[in-house]
Design a protein around this motif. Structure first.
Motif, PDB file in Angstrom:
ATOM      1  N   ALA A  18       0.757  -1.404  -0.252  1.00  0.00           N
ATOM      2  CA  ALA A  18      -0.005  -0.037  -0.467  1.00  0.00           C
ATOM      3  C   ALA A  18       0.532   0.908  -0.346  1.00  0.00           C
ATOM      4  CB  ALA A  18      -0.791  -0.069   1.194  1.00  0.00           C
ATOM      5  N   TYR A  19       0.927   2.078  -0.727  1.00  0.00           N
ATOM      6  CA  TYR A  19       1.419   3.450  -1.084  1.00  0.00           C
ATOM      7  C   TYR A  19       0.636   3.998  -2.153  1.00  0.00           C
ATOM      8  CZ  TYR A  19       1.598   2.104  -6.482  1.00  0.00           C
ATOM      9  OH  TYR A  19       1.411   1.905  -7.570  1.00  0.00           O
ATOM     10  N   GLU A  20       0.876   5.224  -1.192  1.00  0.00           N
ATOM     11  CA  GLU A  20       0.789   6.639  -2.130  1.00  0.00           C
ATOM     12  C   GLU A  20       1.852   7.579  -2.185  1.00  0.00           C
ATOM     13  OE1 GLU A  20      -0.806  11.345  -1.175  1.00  0.00           O
ATOM     14  OE2 GLU A  20      -1.188   9.132   0.451  1.00  0.00           O
ATOM     15  N   ILE A  21       2.042   7.882  -3.792  1.00  0.00           N
ATOM     16  CA  ILE A  21       2.876   8.841  -5.143  1.00  0.00           C
ATOM     17  C   ILE A  21       2.839  10.490  -4.860  1.00  0.00           C
ATOM     18  CG2 ILE A  21       4.468   9.441  -6.336  1.00  0.00           C
ATOM     19  CD1 ILE A  21       4.788   6.089  -6.760  1.00  0.00           C
ATOM     20  N   ARG A  22       3.452  11.237  -3.747  1.00  0.00           N
ATOM     21  CA  ARG A  22       2.709  12.446  -4.051  1.00  0.00           C
ATOM     22  C   ARG A  22       3.981  13.345  -5.009  1.00  0.00           C
ATOM     23  NH1 ARG A  22       1.407  14.232   2.050  1.00  0.00           N
ATOM     24  NH2 ARG A  22      -0.758  12.766   2.061  1.00  0.00           N
ATOM     25  N   GLU A  23       3.461  14.172  -5.653  1.00  0.00           N
ATOM     26  CA  GLU A  23       4.415  15.142  -5.951  1.00  0.00           C
ATOM     27  C   GLU A  23       4.541  16.756  -5.808  1.00  0.00           C
ATOM     28  OE1 GLU A  23       5.839  17.600 -10.547  1.00  0.00           O
ATOM     29  OE2 GLU A  23       4.057  16.119 -10.302  1.00  0.00           O
ATOM     30  N   VAL A  24       5.818  16.421  -5.078  1.00  0.00           N
ATOM     31  CA  VAL A  24       5.820  18.006  -4.379  1.00  0.00           C
ATOM     32  C   VAL A  24       6.417  18.975  -4.857  1.00  0.00           C
ATOM     33  CG1 VAL A  24       5.241  16.878  -1.998  1.00  0.00           C
ATOM     34  CG2 VAL A  24       7.488  16.984  -3.389  1.00  0.00           C
ATOM     35  N   GLY A  25       7.117  20.156  -4.921  1.00  0.00           N
ATOM     36  CA  GLY A  25       7.023  21.224  -5.101  1.00  0.00           C
ATOM     37  C   GLY A  25       9.132  21.134  -4.883  1.00  0.00           C
ATOM     38  N   GLU A  26       9.326  20.496  -3.984  1.00  0.00           N
ATOM     39  CA  GLU A  26      11.169  20.496  -3.458  1.00  0.00           C
ATOM     40  C   GLU A  26      11.268  19.329  -2.120  1.00  0.00           C
ATOM     41  OE1 GLU A  26      14.860  20.219  -4.021  1.00  0.00           O
ATOM     42  OE2 GLU A  26      13.601  21.750  -4.879  1.00  0.00           O
ATOM     43  N   ALA A  27      11.648  18.178  -2.966  1.00  0.00           N
ATOM     44  CA  ALA A  27      11.671  17.494  -1.182  1.00  0.00           C
ATOM     45  C   ALA A  27      13.765  16.614  -0.885  1.00  0.00           C
ATOM     46  CB  ALA A  27      11.129  16.007  -1.979  1.00  0.00           C
TER      47      ALA A  27
END
Length: 155
Positions: A18-27
């Protein structure tokens, strides 16, 4: 979607996690990743990479965002002296660029150790193959999928 992100997603799907991928501004840093994911700093699974002086291959230490890797403890855990891994070696062995190295989905098998602090959380967040993407996962699933060994390597 980048090849690196696709490789991480494929590894997660193949493992049935189980996972969630998120696009973020900067990581690119643990602090930025925690802000972007809306989680505690220690819920960020940082990928800290050294070069094994005996093997010439990388050794990956996945640590909680607020922890620092002790070079002395890390060398003991790895069973060899450790040195600085350059960007070319990291990319060649993992397929990821610095700032987006995921704890799984590597091009080649990588010796990896896990900070037990991460096991205190229900969900942790890690780089998903790019400096702009993170993914959530249970630490138990990360341990299972990546075949990592828990070890004491932090200061």
């Amino acid at each position: 979607m980048s090849k690196s992100l696709k490789r991480v997603r494929a590894a997660l799907e193949a493992a049935g996690a189980a996972y969630e991928i998120r696009e973020v501004g900067e990581a690119r840093t643990a602090e930025l990743a925690a802000q972007s994911a809306g989680c505690a700093l220690d819920q960020i699974a940082k990928s800290i990479i050294f070069r094994g002086e005996k093997t010439g291959h990388i050794v990956l230490f996945i640590t909680a965002g607020g922890n620092r890797v002790s070079a002395t403890k890390a060398s003991t855990v790895a069973g060899q002296p450790l040195g600085k891994a350059d960007a070319a070696l990291i990319r060649a062995e993992t397929g990821f660029a610095i700032g987006g190295v995921a704890p799984l989905g590597h091009l080649n098998p990588v010796t990896t150790f896990l900070d037990p602090k991460l096991m205190e959380f229900d969900v942790i967040w890690a780089a998903a193959g790019t400096p702009r993407h993170v993914f959530s996962i249970s630490p138990q699933d990360l341990e299972r999928i990546s075949g990592v060994a828990q070890a004491d390597f932090t200061e």
